[in-house]
Design an enzyme around this catalytic site. Structure first.
Site, mmCIF file in Angstrom:
data_model
loop_
_atom_site.group_PDB
_atom_site.id
_atom_site.type_symbol
_atom_site.label_atom_id
_atom_site.label_comp_id
_atom_site.label_asym_id
_atom_site.label_seq_id
_atom_site.Cartn_x
_atom_site.Cartn_y
_atom_site.Cartn_z
ATOM 1 C CG ASP A 164 -5.954 -19.522 2.173
ATOM 2 O OD1 ASP A 164 -6.327 -18.368 2.443
ATOM 3 O OD2 ASP A 164 -6.613 -20.306 1.481
ATOM 4 N N GLY A 165 -4.555 -16.834 4.321
ATOM 5 C CA GLY A 165 -5.038 -16.059 5.449
ATOM 6 C C GLY A 165 -6.532 -15.867 5.530
ATOM 7 C CB SER B 146 -0.915 0.010 1.224
ATOM 8 O OG SER B 146 -1.824 -1.060 1.181
ATOM 9 C CG HIS C 104 -1.433 -15.820 -0.970
ATOM 10 N ND1 HIS C 104 -1.337 -14.449 -0.913
ATOM 11 C CD2 HIS C 104 -1.526 -16.143 -2.282
ATOM 12 C CE1 HIS C 104 -1.374 -13.967 -2.141
ATOM 13 N NE2 HIS C 104 -1.497 -14.963 -2.982
ATOM 14 C CB SER D 264 6.927 -5.384 1.335
ATOM 15 O OG SER D 264 6.336 -4.394 2.160
#
Length: 268
Positions: A145-146, A63, A114, A92
């Site tokens: 996998d969130g 972002s 992920h 990141s």
């Protein structure tokens, strides 16, 4: 009044932070302090001080600085010393590192990512100047996998989704402490998203409000969707998609994966 262009301030991290404060994206001194402590160039590889999202490779983005500052402002009271935080889509590692400095050594930040390559790269990014956060386990990056959160690490004082859910993730409410805050961009791919906040009050009562329209990368639903999105966005491929210049041997305590037990998978 015409907003100043960040292009005039992209020469160093301090000028970027001053810009964010001038335009009231940063409103707390503690948040300014951690932005000054965490240089964005450790996490973004080209023109890091522009106030725009940056591509990480593999159809993932980090972002813009003003968006991150705004989220930290929204969650400020829940990012106190000793707080337990979950970030879904840690990318990141930039936001996770900022939050880790806010919660301090008695707190804990769990980042779920992920994409294995991005998870590994985030560890390298954090280790550039903040390896102590990994060594003392203030930050934990998990390749996972969130979509369902990380129940075993909860309950959390704060849960932040750095990717958009198509619908409000009711199941994440149970992973939040009483007095905690859940921040999630909500909206289907191609539609307007809303930054939605839920506060779980001390007696367990829940209160929702919508902050503002926003634009986040949609959360990956499954492997087929991930491959499809990567094929559709090949024109965004950058050096980070094939980054092999970093010699980095992963310690078993630094990154965990729900998909692989062989540590050789983490060695580049």
């Amino acid at each position: 009044m015409k907003q100043k262009s960040l292009y005039r301030y992209r020469d160093n991290n301090t000028n970027m932070v001053n810009y964010l404060q001038d335009w009231r994206y940063i409103q707390w001194q503690r948040i300014k302090d951690v932005f000054l402590k965490v240089d964005r160039k450790d996490f973004v590889y080209d023109m890091p001080y522009q106030d725009i999202p940056k591509h990480l490779g593999f159809c993932s983005w980090t972002s813009s600085p003003h968006t991150i500052a705004h989220i930290l402002d929204l969650c400020y009271l829940n990012l106190h010393r000793g707080a337990k935080v979950l970030e879904i889509g840690s990318g990141s590692g930039y936001l996770a590192t900022l939050m880790a400095h806010l919660v301090g050594p008695t707190g804990h930040v769990t980042g779920l990512e992920h994409m294995m390559d991005i998870a590994i790269e985030s560890i390298a990014n954090i280790s550039t100047n903040h390896i102590d956060l990994i060594a003392n386990e203030t930050i934990e990056i998990i390749h996972k996998d969130g979509r369902n959160g990380h129940e075993e690490g909860g309950p959390y004082d704060c849960i932040i989704a750095s990717c958009a859910f198509p619908e409000w993730p009711t199941h994440l409410e149970d992973q939040l402490k009483n007095g905690g805050r859940l921040v999630v961009p909500v909206g289907r791919e191609g539609e307007l998203q809303n930054l939605t906040i839920m506060d779980k009050l001390l007696l367990g009562t829940k209160y929702w409000f919508v902050e503002e329209p926003c634009s986040f990368e949609p959360i990956m639903a499954n492997e087929e969707e991930q491959i499809k999105r990567f094929e559709e966005n090949k024109h965004f491929v950058t050096i980070t998609d094939n980054l092999t210049t970093t010699t980095f041997k992963m310690d078993s305590n630094w990154i965990k994966s729900e998909y692989a037990n062989d540590l050789s998978y983490y060695r580049r």
